[in-house]
Every structure is written in C-alpha cells, then in structure tokens.
Design a protein around this motif. Structure first.
Motif, PDB file in Angstrom:
ATOM      1  N   ILE A 138       0.840  -1.202   0.000  1.00 46.23           N
ATOM      2  CA  ILE A 138       0.000   0.000   0.000  1.00 46.23           C
ATOM      3  C   ILE A 138       0.871   1.246   0.000  1.00 46.23           C
ATOM      4  O   ILE A 138       0.594   2.225  -0.711  1.00 46.23           O
ATOM      5  CB  ILE A 138      -0.951  -0.018   1.210  1.00 46.23           C
ATOM      6  CG1 ILE A 138      -2.015  -1.109   1.032  1.00 46.23           C
ATOM      7  CG2 ILE A 138      -1.610   1.340   1.410  1.00 46.23           C
ATOM      8  CD1 ILE A 138      -2.896  -1.322   2.239  1.00 46.23           C
ATOM      9  N   GLU A 139       1.952   1.208   0.774  1.00 50.29           N
ATOM     10  CA  GLU A 139       2.873   2.346   0.789  1.00 50.29           C
ATOM     11  C   GLU A 139       3.521   2.543  -0.580  1.00 50.29           C
ATOM     12  O   GLU A 139       3.673   3.680  -1.051  1.00 50.29           O
ATOM     13  CB  GLU A 139       3.939   2.136   1.855  1.00 50.29           C
ATOM     14  CG  GLU A 139       4.912   3.306   1.978  1.00 50.29           C
ATOM     15  CD  GLU A 139       5.938   3.105   3.075  1.00 50.29           C
ATOM     16  OE1 GLU A 139       6.851   3.962   3.198  1.00 50.29           O
ATOM     17  OE2 GLU A 139       5.849   2.106   3.804  1.00 50.29           O
ATOM     18  N   ASN A 140       3.890   1.439  -1.242  1.00 47.03           N
ATOM     19  CA  ASN A 140       4.454   1.550  -2.592  1.00 47.03           C
ATOM     20  C   ASN A 140       3.454   2.177  -3.548  1.00 47.03           C
ATOM     21  O   ASN A 140       3.816   3.010  -4.393  1.00 47.03           O
ATOM     22  CB  ASN A 140       4.859   0.165  -3.105  1.00 47.03           C
ATOM     23  CG  ASN A 140       6.088  -0.390  -2.409  1.00 47.03           C
ATOM     24  OD1 ASN A 140       6.930   0.368  -1.923  1.00 47.03           O
ATOM     25  ND2 ASN A 140       6.198  -1.705  -2.358  1.00 47.03           N
ATOM     26  N   LEU A 141       2.192   1.779  -3.442  1.00 47.45           N
ATOM     27  CA  LEU A 141       1.157   2.328  -4.323  1.00 47.45           C
ATOM     28  C   LEU A 141       0.884   3.800  -4.007  1.00 47.45           C
ATOM     29  O   LEU A 141       0.624   4.599  -4.922  1.00 47.45           O
ATOM     30  CB  LEU A 141      -0.124   1.509  -4.196  1.00 47.45           C
ATOM     31  CG  LEU A 141      -0.055   0.102  -4.791  1.00 47.45           C
ATOM     32  CD1 LEU A 141      -1.282  -0.711  -4.386  1.00 47.45           C
ATOM     33  CD2 LEU A 141       0.065   0.147  -6.313  1.00 47.45           C
ATOM     34  N   GLY A 266       8.379   0.986  -6.077  1.00 48.09           N
ATOM     35  CA  GLY A 266       8.803   0.021  -5.076  1.00 48.09           C
ATOM     36  C   GLY A 266       8.220  -1.363  -5.286  1.00 48.09           C
ATOM     37  O   GLY A 266       7.103  -1.518  -5.787  1.00 48.09           O
ATOM     38  N   THR A 267       8.977  -2.380  -4.904  1.00 48.34           N
ATOM     39  CA  THR A 267       8.487  -3.753  -4.918  1.00 48.34           C
ATOM     40  C   THR A 267       8.289  -4.215  -3.482  1.00 48.34           C
ATOM     41  O   THR A 267       8.958  -3.749  -2.568  1.00 48.34           O
ATOM     42  CB  THR A 267       9.472  -4.702  -5.622  1.00 48.34           C
ATOM     43  OG1 THR A 267      10.743  -4.636  -4.952  1.00 48.34           O
ATOM     44  CG2 THR A 267       9.663  -4.301  -7.073  1.00 48.34           C
ATOM     45  N   GLY A 268       7.351  -5.140  -3.291  1.00 43.29           N
ATOM     46  CA  GLY A 268       7.104  -5.672  -1.963  1.00 43.29           C
ATOM     47  C   GLY A 268       8.166  -6.692  -1.594  1.00 43.29           C
ATOM     48  O   GLY A 268       8.383  -7.655  -2.334  1.00 43.29           O
ATOM     49  N   ASP A 274       9.459 -11.483  -3.855  1.00 46.33           N
ATOM     50  CA  ASP A 274       8.923 -10.141  -4.055  1.00 46.33           C
ATOM     51  C   ASP A 274       7.518 -10.178  -4.645  1.00 46.33           C
ATOM     52  O   ASP A 274       7.141 -11.110  -5.365  1.00 46.33           O
ATOM     53  CB  ASP A 274       9.830  -9.348  -5.006  1.00 46.33           C
ATOM     54  CG  ASP A 274      11.146  -8.961  -4.352  1.00 46.33           C
ATOM     55  OD1 ASP A 274      11.204  -8.915  -3.119  1.00 46.33           O
ATOM     56  OD2 ASP A 274      12.117  -8.718  -5.093  1.00 46.33           O
ATOM     57  N   SER A 275       6.768  -9.120  -4.359  1.00 43.35           N
ATOM     58  CA  SER A 275       5.480  -8.892  -5.009  1.00 43.35           C
ATOM     59  C   SER A 275       5.565  -7.576  -5.764  1.00 43.35           C
ATOM     60  O   SER A 275       6.339  -6.694  -5.411  1.00 43.35           O
ATOM     61  CB  SER A 275       4.343  -8.867  -3.982  1.00 43.35           C
ATOM     62  OG  SER A 275       4.625  -7.958  -2.929  1.00 43.35           O
ATOM     63  N   TYR A 276       4.726  -7.445  -6.801  1.00 43.78           N
ATOM     64  CA  TYR A 276       4.924  -6.357  -7.765  1.00 43.78           C
ATOM     65  C   TYR A 276       3.652  -5.550  -8.004  1.00 43.78           C
ATOM     66  O   TYR A 276       3.264  -5.298  -9.146  1.00 43.78           O
ATOM     67  CB  TYR A 276       5.422  -6.923  -9.095  1.00 43.78           C
ATOM     68  CG  TYR A 276       6.685  -7.730  -8.981  1.00 43.78           C
ATOM     69  CD1 TYR A 276       7.850  -7.161  -8.491  1.00 43.78           C
ATOM     70  CD2 TYR A 276       6.719  -9.063  -9.358  1.00 43.78           C
ATOM     71  CE1 TYR A 276       9.009  -7.891  -8.374  1.00 43.78           C
ATOM     72  CE2 TYR A 276       7.879  -9.811  -9.252  1.00 43.78           C
ATOM     73  CZ  TYR A 276       9.022  -9.224  -8.758  1.00 43.78           C
ATOM     74  OH  TYR A 276      10.168  -9.962  -8.642  1.00 43.78           O
ATOM     75  N   ALA A 277       3.002  -5.111  -6.960  1.00 40.05           N
ATOM     76  CA  ALA A 277       1.776  -4.335  -7.124  1.00 40.05           C
ATOM     77  C   ALA A 277       2.047  -3.019  -7.862  1.00 40.05           C
ATOM     78  O   ALA A 277       1.400  -2.706  -8.865  1.00 40.05           O
ATOM     79  CB  ALA A 277       1.135  -4.073  -5.765  1.00 40.05           C
ATOM     80  N   ALA A 278       3.006  -2.250  -7.375  1.00 45.07           N
ATOM     81  CA  ALA A 278       3.285  -0.941  -7.976  1.00 45.07           C
ATOM     82  C   ALA A 278       3.863  -1.052  -9.393  1.00 45.07           C
ATOM     83  O   ALA A 278       3.411  -0.340 -10.295  1.00 45.07           O
ATOM     84  CB  ALA A 278       4.202  -0.128  -7.074  1.00 45.07           C
ATOM     85  N   PRO A 279       4.854  -1.924  -9.651  1.00 50.49           N
ATOM     86  CA  PRO A 279       5.312  -2.073 -11.038  1.00 50.49           C
ATOM     87  C   PRO A 279       4.203  -2.530 -11.979  1.00 50.49           C
ATOM     88  O   PRO A 279       4.172  -2.134 -13.155  1.00 50.49           O
ATOM     89  CB  PRO A 279       6.418  -3.136 -10.930  1.00 50.49           C
ATOM     90  CG  PRO A 279       6.935  -2.991  -9.544  1.00 50.49           C
ATOM     91  CD  PRO A 279       5.726  -2.683  -8.715  1.00 50.49           C
ATOM     92  N   GLY A 280       3.272  -3.357 -11.481  1.00 46.00           N
ATOM     93  CA  GLY A 280       2.153  -3.788 -12.314  1.00 46.00           C
ATOM     94  C   GLY A 280       1.256  -2.623 -12.698  1.00 46.00           C
ATOM     95  O   GLY A 280       0.809  -2.507 -13.847  1.00 46.00           O
ATOM     96  N   VAL A 281       0.979  -1.735 -11.740  1.00 53.24           N
ATOM     97  CA  VAL A 281       0.171  -0.543 -12.044  1.00 53.24           C
ATOM     98  C   VAL A 281       0.933   0.383 -12.982  1.00 53.24           C
ATOM     99  O   VAL A 281       0.353   0.995 -13.890  1.00 53.24           O
ATOM    100  CB  VAL A 281      -0.213   0.182 -10.741  1.00 53.24           C
ATOM    101  CG1 VAL A 281      -0.916   1.504 -11.047  1.00 53.24           C
ATOM    102  CG2 VAL A 281      -1.121  -0.704  -9.894  1.00 53.24           C
ATOM    103  N   MET A 282       2.253   0.478 -12.787  1.00 56.72           N
ATOM    104  CA  MET A 282       3.067   1.310 -13.667  1.00 56.72           C
ATOM    105  C   MET A 282       2.985   0.807 -15.113  1.00 56.72           C
ATOM    106  O   MET A 282       2.844   1.588 -16.055  1.00 56.72           O
ATOM    107  CB  MET A 282       4.523   1.288 -13.181  1.00 56.72           C
ATOM    108  CG  MET A 282       5.484   2.188 -13.951  1.00 56.72           C
ATOM    109  SD  MET A 282       5.176   3.934 -13.702  1.00 56.72           S
ATOM    110  CE  MET A 282       4.480   4.376 -15.290  1.00 56.72           C
TER     111      MET A 282
END
Length: 318
Positions: A138-141, A266-268, A274-282
C-alpha cells in the motif's frame, strides 16, 4: 547486492520442499497496533533497508518471529534452526550493515532484552506478516500515486512506445512475468509487439532484428534480483540504435543509467519472494498511455479482436 550461495563445507542446504515450507511459514499471532518501539518494528527497520535474497529473508523472518530466543543463539545454532550454512548467516549480518555475526547478535540482544522487559505485552504487539506485506505494498502504491500527480512523462513515453513498430518488450528471469503481461495486452492495441524473455544471443538477435525492421523503442523490465544479462541486453539495444524505457524498482544503478526513460516504483519485499503491485500498475499506466496515443487505431484493433474472440469463443460467457 550479496548473492545467496551455500558455501562448501557448511551445513547442508534444505531440500526445495523444506526451503519452501520454511519460507512460507506465516505466524498468525495476534494483530494489534504496532508502536515504533516494539521489537518487531525495530527488527523490520533493521532488515527492510537492504535488498535481501530469499535465503537471507528466511533468516530475517526467523529472527523476527523468535527474537527473544534467537538473539542468544550461537551462529551454529542459528544456522541449524533456519536451515542454512554458517557462512550464510555471516553474509546476512554483512548485508544488514554489521561487521559480522557477533555485532549483529549484540544488537539483537539489546532488542530482545527490551522485549523481555516489556513482558507479555511486547509479544502481543507482533502483527500478522501477511498484513505487514500488504501494508508495505500500500505504501508503494501511495508513492506511485504521488508520482502520477504529473503524468506528462508517462503520457509522452507511452506515445513514443505506441509509434515504435515493431515494439520490443524485454523481461528476463523474474521480470519475464511482467513483460509477458505487458506484451499480451499491448498486442491488442499495437500491430507488432515482440516479446524477449530469453537472454544471451537469443535476446541479441531479437533486438537487432527489431531495429532492422524499423523499431525505435524497447520497454525493459528489471526487478530484483537484477540480472546481469538484462544490463547486457539493454546495452546491446542502445548500441543498435534503439531507445530504452525501463520499469524497475531503482531510480539509480547500472541498468537505469543505460535507459532513456526510467519509471521506478517500489516492490514488496516483506515475504520470501517479491510482489509487484506498484510495477504492475506502472505497466498498466503505460499501456493506457499507448491506447490514448492512437484512439482510432486502438478502437479499430479492439473491435477486430472482439469479433475474432466471439467467432472462436475464446472466453466463457459471463
């Protein structure tokens, strides 16, 4: 970044099944508000900064979950408990900023004694590790959302990617999954998308052929642990005359230095992998920018694809 390699002569490495079981162990604990001075918070602050390998994260996770006991273990006992070699523990200590295991243990003992002094209340202050992983994402997003306050850079690069025919998408090793997602979606709106997920001479051939066919851009993904072959492939692309847009977790570094446009998010890293929520949205944002760059072409291609999908019944009826 330190590599995680078991030294010869150390304790035997666990089997893949054992390692997977140890890595995926999640303490339920009791969820409750975490304070800045809690032992868990102090350990996370200690371990979250460096980019740790999966094996090193197992050590970190064990220390977080068993701090009052683990802080007083010898290096041999700690290695046995986690299922790694003694040199791996030494490398872990160096990775988190200590001169060796004795210096790390001294720090751990100060944290552990504080936890013991706090009594039972200190133990219930430990949060669920899955929740902590989600909080970190959530912080990365949130950081990515702030970056999107000025979308001009994304819009401009998306337009240039849209105009590159062919458009090459590069993602090696762990980054291949993000590259495959982007290429799959981009093919719906772009006439010639070429996916490269193998390094070495295969990547070189694909990049050179893309340039000879008239391509102007490559979109590369570089997630931790950053592969040497990704850096080499990006340099080959640049030497061939291709421009490189990069989605990564680092704004600085050798791969970013070679890119013409860099998008860092950022990656989780709370869990073993690792998880990639923010790179996926990017990636999705760049796809959106590509579709907006040529609305007529986008609409025509999407309609054509829907007709084919309906004709051949690609999808279940919802």
């Amino acid at each position: 970044m330190l590599s995680f390699v078991e030294d010869k002569g150390g304790a035997p490495a666990p089997s893949p099944q054992q390692a997977r079981a140890q890595a995926s162990a999640i303490t339920s604990g009791r969820t409750g508000p975490e304070t800045e001075v809690s032992p868990t918070s102090r350990l996370r602050a200690l371990f979250d900064g460096p980019q740790l390998s999966p094996g090193q994260r197992r050590i970190a996770q064990y220390l977080i979950e068993h701090i009052t006991e683990a802080a007083f273990l010898s290096i041999t006992d700690l290695a046995d408990r986690v299922g790694v070699s003694q040199p791996s523990v030494t490398r872990f200590a160096a990775a988190v900023g200590f001169s060796g295991y004795p210096a790390l243990r001294e720090k751990l003992q100060s944290i552990a004694l504080g936890a013991l002094a706090g009594g039972p209340a200190a133990e219930v202050n430990r949060s669920n590790e899955l929740q902590a992983a989600v909080d970190a994402e959530i912080e990365n997003l949130e950081n990515l959302r702030r970056d999107f306050a000025d979308p001009d850079h994304v819009i401009d690069v998306g337009r240039q990617l849209s105009q590159s025919t062919p458009l090459t998408i590069l993602g090696l090793r762990i980054s291949a999954s993000l590259a495959e997602y982007f290429a799959y979606a981009a093919r719906r709106v772009h006439p010639d998308v070429r996916l490269v997920t193998r390094g070495g001479s295969v990547a070189y051939d694909a990049l050179l052929q893309s340039r000879e066919a008239g391509g102007t851009w490559v979109l590369a993904f570089s997630m931790p642990r950053h592969a040497q072959e990704t850096l080499t492939a990006v340099r080959v692309a640049r030497s061939a005359g291709l421009k490189v847009a990069l989605i990564t977790d680092l704004a600085l570094g050798p791969v970013a230095d070679e890119a013409d446009a860099t998008f860092a998010s950022g990656t989780g890293s709370r869990l073993v992998f690792d998880s990639y929520a923010a790179p996926g949205v990017m990636a999705a944002a760049l796809l959106q920018a590509m579709t907006d760059a040529g609305p007529e072409r986008t609409q025509a291609r999407l309609e054509e694809y829907e007709q084919i999908a309906e004709q051949h019944q690609f999808f279940l009826r919802e």
